[in-house]
Design a protein around this motif. Sequence first.
Motif, PDB file in Angstrom:
ATOM      1  N   PRO A  97       0.827  -1.215   0.000  1.00  0.00           N
ATOM      2  CA  PRO A  97       0.000   0.000   0.000  1.00  0.00           C
ATOM      3  C   PRO A  97       0.862   1.267   0.000  1.00  0.00           C
ATOM      4  O   PRO A  97       1.730   1.446   0.863  1.00  0.00           O
ATOM      5  CB  PRO A  97      -0.807  -0.117   1.299  1.00  0.00           C
ATOM      6  N   GLU A  98       0.621   2.126  -0.959  1.00  0.00           N
ATOM      7  CA  GLU A  98       1.398   3.363  -1.066  1.00  0.00           C
ATOM      8  C   GLU A  98       1.132   4.306   0.100  1.00  0.00           C
ATOM      9  O   GLU A  98       1.977   5.137   0.452  1.00  0.00           O
ATOM     10  CB  GLU A  98       1.068   4.055  -2.393  1.00  0.00           C
ATOM     11  N   GLU A  99      -0.063   4.185   0.721  1.00  0.00           N
ATOM     12  CA  GLU A  99      -0.389   5.053   1.837  1.00  0.00           C
ATOM     13  C   GLU A  99       0.572   4.876   3.006  1.00  0.00           C
ATOM     14  O   GLU A  99       0.839   5.818   3.766  1.00  0.00           O
ATOM     15  CB  GLU A  99      -1.827   4.779   2.316  1.00  0.00           C
ATOM     16  N   LEU A 100       1.102   3.663   3.178  1.00  0.00           N
ATOM     17  CA  LEU A 100       2.065   3.427   4.258  1.00  0.00           C
ATOM     18  C   LEU A 100       3.316   4.274   4.071  1.00  0.00           C
ATOM     19  O   LEU A 100       3.838   4.855   5.020  1.00  0.00           O
ATOM     20  CB  LEU A 100       2.447   1.940   4.295  1.00  0.00           C
ATOM     21  N   PHE A 101       3.790   4.352   2.839  1.00  0.00           N
ATOM     22  CA  PHE A 101       5.006   5.130   2.574  1.00  0.00           C
ATOM     23  C   PHE A 101       4.746   6.638   2.735  1.00  0.00           C
ATOM     24  O   PHE A 101       5.594   7.364   3.254  1.00  0.00           O
ATOM     25  CB  PHE A 101       5.526   4.817   1.173  1.00  0.00           C
ATOM     26  N   LYS A 102       3.563   7.076   2.306  1.00  0.00           N
ATOM     27  CA  LYS A 102       3.226   8.497   2.472  1.00  0.00           C
ATOM     28  C   LYS A 102       3.131   8.864   3.949  1.00  0.00           C
ATOM     29  O   LYS A 102       3.640   9.909   4.369  1.00  0.00           O
ATOM     30  CB  LYS A 102       1.913   8.807   1.755  1.00  0.00           C
ATOM     31  N   ALA A 103       2.483   7.987   4.734  1.00  0.00           N
ATOM     32  CA  ALA A 103       2.367   8.253   6.164  1.00  0.00           C
ATOM     33  C   ALA A 103       3.739   8.244   6.835  1.00  0.00           C
ATOM     34  O   ALA A 103       4.014   9.059   7.732  1.00  0.00           O
ATOM     35  CB  ALA A 103       1.456   7.210   6.812  1.00  0.00           C
ATOM     36  N   ALA A 104       4.603   7.351   6.400  1.00  0.00           N
ATOM     37  CA  ALA A 104       5.945   7.293   6.981  1.00  0.00           C
ATOM     38  C   ALA A 104       6.739   8.547   6.661  1.00  0.00           C
ATOM     39  O   ALA A 104       7.473   9.077   7.511  1.00  0.00           O
ATOM     40  CB  ALA A 104       6.680   6.053   6.457  1.00  0.00           C
ATOM     41  N   ARG A 105       6.583   9.075   5.446  1.00  0.00           N
ATOM     42  CA  ARG A 105       7.292  10.316   5.094  1.00  0.00           C
ATOM     43  C   ARG A 105       6.772  11.493   5.908  1.00  0.00           C
ATOM     44  O   ARG A 105       7.542  12.363   6.313  1.00  0.00           O
ATOM     45  CB  ARG A 105       7.125  10.592   3.591  1.00  0.00           C
ATOM     46  N   VAL A 106       5.445  11.495   6.152  1.00  0.00           N
ATOM     47  CA  VAL A 106       4.870  12.568   6.971  1.00  0.00           C
ATOM     48  C   VAL A 106       5.442  12.508   8.385  1.00  0.00           C
ATOM     49  O   VAL A 106       5.711  13.543   9.022  1.00  0.00           O
ATOM     50  CB  VAL A 106       3.332  12.453   6.991  1.00  0.00           C
ATOM     51  N   ASP A 107       5.672  11.298   8.892  1.00  0.00           N
ATOM     52  CA  ASP A 107       6.217  11.131  10.241  1.00  0.00           C
ATOM     53  C   ASP A 107       7.724  11.335  10.300  1.00  0.00           C
ATOM     54  O   ASP A 107       8.325  11.180  11.370  1.00  0.00           O
ATOM     55  CB  ASP A 107       5.877   9.739  10.777  1.00  0.00           C
ATOM     56  N   GLY A 108       8.318  11.648   9.164  1.00  0.00           N
ATOM     57  CA  GLY A 108       9.741  11.966   9.158  1.00  0.00           C
ATOM     58  C   GLY A 108      10.658  10.830   8.776  1.00  0.00           C
ATOM     59  O   GLY A 108      11.887  10.973   8.855  1.00  0.00           O
ATOM     60  N   ALA A 109      10.113   9.688   8.377  1.00  0.00           N
ATOM     61  CA  ALA A 109      10.960   8.563   7.979  1.00  0.00           C
ATOM     62  C   ALA A 109      11.570   8.833   6.615  1.00  0.00           C
ATOM     63  O   ALA A 109      10.899   9.338   5.710  1.00  0.00           O
ATOM     64  CB  ALA A 109      10.158   7.261   7.953  1.00  0.00           C
ATOM     65  N   GLY A 110      12.809   8.496   6.455  1.00  0.00           N
ATOM     66  CA  GLY A 110      13.499   8.681   5.195  1.00  0.00           C
ATOM     67  C   GLY A 110      13.684   7.371   4.453  1.00  0.00           C
ATOM     68  O   GLY A 110      12.976   6.392   4.684  1.00  0.00           O
ATOM     69  N   PHE A 111      14.655   7.370   3.558  1.00  0.00           N
ATOM     70  CA  PHE A 111      14.912   6.223   2.689  1.00  0.00           C
ATOM     71  C   PHE A 111      15.159   4.954   3.506  1.00  0.00           C
ATOM     72  O   PHE A 111      14.481   3.936   3.328  1.00  0.00           O
ATOM     73  CB  PHE A 111      16.120   6.531   1.797  1.00  0.00           C
ATOM     74  N   TRP A 112      16.122   5.008   4.417  1.00  0.00           N
ATOM     75  CA  TRP A 112      16.480   3.822   5.182  1.00  0.00           C
ATOM     76  C   TRP A 112      15.450   3.501   6.259  1.00  0.00           C
ATOM     77  O   TRP A 112      15.211   2.336   6.566  1.00  0.00           O
ATOM     78  CB  TRP A 112      17.853   3.997   5.829  1.00  0.00           C
ATOM     79  N   GLY A 113      14.828   4.510   6.836  1.00  0.00           N
ATOM     80  CA  GLY A 113      13.814   4.258   7.853  1.00  0.00           C
ATOM     81  C   GLY A 113      12.634   3.488   7.292  1.00  0.00           C
ATOM     82  O   GLY A 113      12.135   2.548   7.920  1.00  0.00           O
ATOM     83  N   ILE A 114      12.161   3.886   6.111  1.00  0.00           N
ATOM     84  CA  ILE A 114      11.048   3.173   5.484  1.00  0.00           C
ATOM     85  C   ILE A 114      11.452   1.750   5.126  1.00  0.00           C
ATOM     86  O   ILE A 114      10.685   0.802   5.313  1.00  0.00           O
ATOM     87  CB  ILE A 114      10.571   3.942   4.231  1.00  0.00           C
ATOM     88  N   PHE A 115      12.674   1.599   4.638  1.00  0.00           N
ATOM     89  CA  PHE A 115      13.130   0.270   4.204  1.00  0.00           C
ATOM     90  C   PHE A 115      13.209  -0.700   5.373  1.00  0.00           C
ATOM     91  O   PHE A 115      12.708  -1.829   5.295  1.00  0.00           O
ATOM     92  CB  PHE A 115      14.485   0.405   3.509  1.00  0.00           C
ATOM     93  N   PHE A 116      13.827  -0.266   6.473  1.00  0.00           N
ATOM     94  CA  PHE A 116      14.054  -1.184   7.577  1.00  0.00           C
ATOM     95  C   PHE A 116      12.846  -1.335   8.492  1.00  0.00           C
ATOM     96  O   PHE A 116      12.631  -2.402   9.082  1.00  0.00           O
ATOM     97  CB  PHE A 116      15.264  -0.729   8.403  1.00  0.00           C
ATOM     98  N   ARG A 117      12.037  -0.282   8.654  1.00  0.00           N
ATOM     99  CA  ARG A 117      10.943  -0.328   9.613  1.00  0.00           C
ATOM    100  C   ARG A 117       9.606  -0.731   9.005  1.00  0.00           C
ATOM    101  O   ARG A 117       8.718  -1.195   9.728  1.00  0.00           O
ATOM    102  CB  ARG A 117      10.793   1.038  10.294  1.00  0.00           C
ATOM    103  N   ILE A 118       9.443  -0.557   7.697  1.00  0.00           N
ATOM    104  CA  ILE A 118       8.151  -0.849   7.068  1.00  0.00           C
ATOM    105  C   ILE A 118       8.277  -1.956   6.027  1.00  0.00           C
ATOM    106  O   ILE A 118       7.560  -2.954   6.076  1.00  0.00           O
ATOM    107  CB  ILE A 118       7.565   0.425   6.418  1.00  0.00           C
ATOM    108  N   VAL A 119       9.196  -1.787   5.086  1.00  0.00           N
ATOM    109  CA  VAL A 119       9.270  -2.710   3.951  1.00  0.00           C
ATOM    110  C   VAL A 119       9.733  -4.092   4.388  1.00  0.00           C
ATOM    111  O   VAL A 119       9.082  -5.099   4.079  1.00  0.00           O
ATOM    112  CB  VAL A 119      10.200  -2.137   2.864  1.00  0.00           C
ATOM    113  N   ILE A 120      10.844  -4.176   5.091  1.00  0.00           N
ATOM    114  CA  ILE A 120      11.386  -5.488   5.461  1.00  0.00           C
ATOM    115  C   ILE A 120      10.431  -6.272   6.370  1.00  0.00           C
ATOM    116  O   ILE A 120      10.192  -7.471   6.126  1.00  0.00           O
ATOM    117  CB  ILE A 120      12.775  -5.330   6.111  1.00  0.00           C
ATOM    118  N   PRO A 121       9.837  -5.672   7.432  1.00  0.00           N
ATOM    119  CA  PRO A 121       8.901  -6.463   8.253  1.00  0.00           C
ATOM    120  C   PRO A 121       7.693  -6.998   7.484  1.00  0.00           C
ATOM    121  O   PRO A 121       7.121  -8.010   7.875  1.00  0.00           O
ATOM    122  CB  PRO A 121       8.467  -5.467   9.341  1.00  0.00           C
TER     123      PRO A 121
END
Length: 297
Positions: A185-209
């Motif tokens: 879901p693209e909404e997860l990445f948008k919400a993560a960017r709003v919360d301040g997550a960057g390239f590596w934060g999204i990868f390790f905290r959202i994508v990999i799990p």
Amino acid sequence: MTAAVTTPRGARPKNPFAPRNIMLYGALIIFSIYYLLPLYVMLVTSLKDMAEIRVGNIFSPPVEITFQPWVKAWSEACTGINCDGLSRGFGNSVRILIPSLILSVSVAALTGYVLACWRFRGSEVFFGILLLGAFIPYQVLLYPLVIILREMGLFGSLWGLVLVHTVFAMPINVLLFRNYFVALPEELFKAARVDGAGFWGIFFRIVIPMSLPIFVVSGIIQVTGIWNDFLFGVVYTRPENYPMTVQLNNIVNSVQGVKEYNVNMAATMLTGLVPLAVYFFSGRLFVRGIAAGAVKG
């Protein structure tokens, strides 16, 4: 006053002996026997001594079980001037497999993540060129890679073979990861960017799990391909670094002495134990990864 007529609820019970079910399960049983019969012959032959094998009934179970062929295949069978069996090749295969698996899966996951979620100008062209590599026959690149590895000082070493496996794994693995990540879901990445997550934060905290099934799919493909590889192992390494499959070939195709079929079968079974174990313990996750979008465009 007439009583209300009640009808049974729920789905109608299926007839297990319907013609469709008989044909379906009959075909599955026949195909299962077809594929399992060679494994059965290998197993029973590896547990017989040569006197019993010479009788000629390859389908009969062993009259007296012996594990000496397994011991000889592991630690005593000769491959050229060395008579240490498959043990040395097993160690080499493990030292090749672990870094190749980690590097290939990590790089492919990161590349697929970039192509799916952080697209840049020319990303589709890059992806197309990368996929083109999947259709180039390995034999075309054998000699150029020999030259490249020689110039890098890696020819004949285990790390040279690790590099070859990592490079050749990129097309199919990047395709798997990229198509899986696109379905998230693209909404997860948008919400993560709003919360301040960057390239590596999204990868390790959202994508990999969220991507365990596709990591298992990629891992199984890599383990099977790397462990069962013969061509790269015999071309890019020296005899002291030969993987288990090359050692197996040298044992089975030895032309000296008596042909010991029980030792050959035991050596073949030992070589195939690692992929079999991986499929046995990870089969469900493999199916989940494929079904969740691993082969969807």
